[in-house]
Design an enzyme around this catalytic site. Structure first.
Site, PDB file in Angstrom:
ATOM      1  N   CYS A 175      31.280 -31.022  -2.683  1.00 46.23           N
ATOM      2  CA  CYS A 175      30.268 -31.617  -1.811  1.00 46.23           C
ATOM      3  C   CYS A 175      30.908 -32.358  -0.654  1.00 46.23           C
ATOM      4  O   CYS A 175      30.255 -32.700   0.310  1.00 46.23           O
ATOM      5  CB  CYS A 175      29.390 -32.567  -2.600  1.00 46.23           C
ATOM      6  SG  CYS A 175      28.477 -31.706  -3.842  1.00 46.23           S
ATOM      7  N   GLY A 213      19.547 -33.396  -3.418  1.00 45.59           N
ATOM      8  CA  GLY A 213      19.995 -34.637  -4.039  1.00 45.59           C
ATOM      9  C   GLY A 213      20.340 -35.724  -3.033  1.00 45.59           C
ATOM     10  O   GLY A 213      20.077 -36.904  -3.265  1.00 45.59           O
ATOM     11  N   HIS A 217      19.991 -26.329  -6.456  1.00 47.58           N
ATOM     12  CA  HIS A 217      21.110 -25.372  -6.465  1.00 47.58           C
ATOM     13  C   HIS A 217      22.089 -25.579  -7.600  1.00 47.58           C
ATOM     14  O   HIS A 217      22.885 -24.695  -7.895  1.00 47.58           O
ATOM     15  CB  HIS A 217      21.809 -25.314  -5.099  1.00 47.58           C
ATOM     16  CG  HIS A 217      22.557 -26.529  -4.674  1.00 47.58           C
ATOM     17  ND1 HIS A 217      23.921 -26.555  -4.625  1.00 47.58           N
ATOM     18  CD2 HIS A 217      22.155 -27.748  -4.268  1.00 47.58           C
ATOM     19  CE1 HIS A 217      24.326 -27.745  -4.188  1.00 47.58           C
ATOM     20  NE2 HIS A 217      23.277 -28.479  -3.961  1.00 47.58           N
ATOM     21  N   THR A 265       6.466 -30.338   6.529  1.00 40.15           N
ATOM     22  CA  THR A 265       5.868 -29.210   5.800  1.00 40.15           C
ATOM     23  C   THR A 265       6.765 -28.825   4.631  1.00 40.15           C
ATOM     24  O   THR A 265       7.987 -28.693   4.790  1.00 40.15           O
ATOM     25  CB  THR A 265       5.685 -28.005   6.757  1.00 40.15           C
ATOM     26  OG1 THR A 265       4.851 -28.443   7.831  1.00 40.15           O
ATOM     27  CG2 THR A 265       5.054 -26.827   6.051  1.00 40.15           C
ATOM     28  N   GLN A 301      23.696 -33.496 -11.438  1.00 41.19           N
ATOM     29  CA  GLN A 301      24.596 -32.654 -12.248  1.00 41.19           C
ATOM     30  C   GLN A 301      24.168 -32.586 -13.707  1.00 41.19           C
ATOM     31  O   GLN A 301      24.793 -31.884 -14.489  1.00 41.19           O
ATOM     32  CB  GLN A 301      26.031 -33.197 -12.162  1.00 41.19           C
ATOM     33  CG  GLN A 301      26.649 -33.102 -10.788  1.00 41.19           C
ATOM     34  CD  GLN A 301      27.069 -31.680 -10.437  1.00 41.19           C
ATOM     35  OE1 GLN A 301      27.114 -30.790 -11.288  1.00 41.19           O
ATOM     36  NE2 GLN A 301      27.369 -31.453  -9.173  1.00 41.19           N
ATOM     37  N   ASN A 334      30.172 -35.193 -10.940  1.00 41.32           N
ATOM     38  CA  ASN A 334      30.229 -33.852 -10.347  1.00 41.32           C
ATOM     39  C   ASN A 334      31.630 -33.251 -10.337  1.00 41.32           C
ATOM     40  O   ASN A 334      31.773 -32.054 -10.149  1.00 41.32           O
ATOM     41  CB  ASN A 334      29.668 -33.870  -8.923  1.00 41.32           C
ATOM     42  CG  ASN A 334      30.247 -34.982  -8.084  1.00 41.32           C
ATOM     43  OD1 ASN A 334      30.161 -36.150  -8.438  1.00 41.32           O
ATOM     44  ND2 ASN A 334      30.844 -34.625  -6.963  1.00 41.32           N
TER      45      ASN A 334
HETATM   46  C1  LIG Z   1      26.060 -35.960  -8.425  1.00 42.67           C
HETATM   47  C2  LIG Z   1      25.564 -35.407  -7.129  1.00 42.67           C
HETATM   48  N1  LIG Z   1      24.660 -36.103  -6.414  1.00 42.67           N
HETATM   49  C3  LIG Z   1      24.170 -35.654  -5.258  1.00 42.67           C
HETATM   50  C4  LIG Z   1      24.570 -34.446  -4.741  1.00 42.67           C
HETATM   51  C5  LIG Z   1      23.992 -33.965  -3.447  1.00 42.67           C
HETATM   52  O1  LIG Z   1      23.044 -32.971  -3.707  1.00 42.67           O
HETATM   53  P1  LIG Z   1      22.580 -31.973  -2.555  1.00 42.67           P
HETATM   54  O2  LIG Z   1      23.744 -31.077  -2.287  1.00 42.67           O
HETATM   55  O3  LIG Z   1      21.415 -31.240  -3.144  1.00 42.67           O
HETATM   56  O4  LIG Z   1      22.182 -32.799  -1.387  1.00 42.67           O
HETATM   57  C6  LIG Z   1      25.527 -33.678  -5.422  1.00 42.67           C
HETATM   58  C7  LIG Z   1      25.995 -32.388  -4.895  1.00 42.67           C
HETATM   59  O5  LIG Z   1      26.747 -31.688  -5.496  1.00 42.67           O
HETATM   60  C8  LIG Z   1      26.021 -34.172  -6.658  1.00 42.67           C
HETATM   61  O6  LIG Z   1      26.926 -33.491  -7.369  1.00 42.67           O
END
Ligand SMILES: Cc1ncc(COP(=O)(O)O)c(C=O)c1O
Length: 355
Positions: free
Chosen positions: A295, A49, A177, A213, A155, A127
């Protein structure tokens, strides 16, 4: 695992092993496109993300005159941070604040858009609180006014009905994930005709939109995870947990309880407690919960989401977030409530407060 062993080839190689790897990537692309309602050619596989949001933001802002960007105050740092970088290039970001339930209204977001607005960025689901945001109405406005829009749907995938073409936006970010897929893989969905610029130019993979890749096993794992978890099924467990929690600790405050929110998330405050200290106590008891945003873990700052929802720093620091997952039962919810009561009483005792 199977993709890792059978596709030893590089998808860009012309030999049989390369072609086998290419097939895995293309099949995954078709599956993801069917799942989120877009054309296969719109799918750009990324590392997750964060990268997807960054590509979308750079794609729009690096090629236009400085102006305004509208987003919500509760975006993930993967949106807020790249926007901050563009502030150094003369872009001004308007962050729309949510109400106390953690939801912005489409009217507020639309009111923040002016003639100078170059882009709108909005998350589908927050999130931390799980609160669902009114992206559809904003998307309709942006489309009719020709303003590029990014939806951070990281999310929302698997939890909220998604149809990229019907939402009619320019970019949508996804991450594997969050639906039980591998970590370190995701996708950016790009509207046909919209240019995606490469953050790291190289061999021109993903039709020149993301070099490097392809992560073949990760991409296969992403596709395999689609639709595997019924997130709606966690609602009874989450609701039971919150009900028992309110009985056991009457001063608890459940956040976004009055909002439409995803069924696996519970965000609550225990006023007077430090969320991180509680988290460590719960960790020792075998529970993996979060305080603030996982995060951005490792940070001691209070959650910007809770502050934007109108809480003061001390209340924001008293937050705990629980994400329910496959296999969690009502009994797990009860056990967590009991562990919370024990930890809270211990901490109160240590502070010399009446339990
Ligand atoms: C709303 C949102 N955006 C972006 C991300 C970032 O995603 P990633 O961990 O796959 O880089 C997160 C991660 O939890 C998220 O909750």
């Amino acid at each position: 695992m199977q993709a890792a062993s059978t596709a030893a080839g590089n998808p860009s190689s012309l030999h049989w092993a390369g072609r086998a790897a290419r097939r895995i990537v293309d099949d995954a692309r078709d599956q993801l496109a069917a799942y989120v309602g877009c054309e296969s050619g719109s799918v750009v596989f990324t590392s997750g993300g964060t990268e997807s949001n960054n590509i979308a933001i750079h794609s729009v802002l690096s090629s236009c005159d400085p102006g305004r960007v509208v987003c919500t105050a509760i975006e993930h740092p993967a949106v807020l941070k790249p926007l901050e970088q563009f502030a150094d290039h003369g872009f001004e970001t308007q962050r729309v604040r949510p109400d106390t339930n953690g939801v912005v209204t489409s009217g507020q977001v639309i009111a923040a858009i002016n003639d100078e607005t170059r882009m709108v960025c909005m998350m589908l689901v927050n999130n931390e609180s799980g609160a669902i945001q009114p992206v559809k109405q904003v998307a309709e406005y942006c489309r009719s006014h020709g303003i590029p829009m990014l939806i951070d749907a990281v999310q929302g995938l698997g939890k909220v009905a998604l149809h990229f073409l019907q939402m009619d936006v320019d970019f949508m970010s996804l991450s594997a994930h969050k639906i039980g897929g591998p970590k370190g893989v995701g996708a950016l969905i790009v509207r046909r005709g919209m240019k995606a610029v490469e953050l790291a130019p190289g061999g021109g993979q993903e039709r020149g939109r993301r070099s490097g890749t392809e992560n073949v096993p990760g991409i296969a794992g992403f596709a395999a995870a689609l639709g595997q978890i019924d997130f709606g099924a966690f609602a009874p467990v989450r609701d039971h947990f919150e009900k028992q929690l309110k009985i056991a600790i009457p001063e608890v405050r459940i956040m976004s309880e009055q909002a439409q929110r995803t069924a696996n998330t519970s965000l609550f405050l225990l006023p007077g407690m430090d969320g991180e200290t509680l988290l460590m106590q719960l960790d020792l008891a075998g529970f993996a919960v979060a305080s603030g945003s996982a995060c951005s873990s490792g940070k001691r700052d209070p959650s910007h989401v809770l502050l934007a929802m109108g809480l003061n720093e001390s209340l924001a620091r008293s937050s705990i977030r629980v994400s329910f997952g496959p296999g969690n039962t009502m009994e797990d919810g009860d056990a967590l409530v009991a562990a919370l009561v024990k930890s809270r009483n211990r901490l109160k005792g240590m502070a010399g407060l009446a339990v």
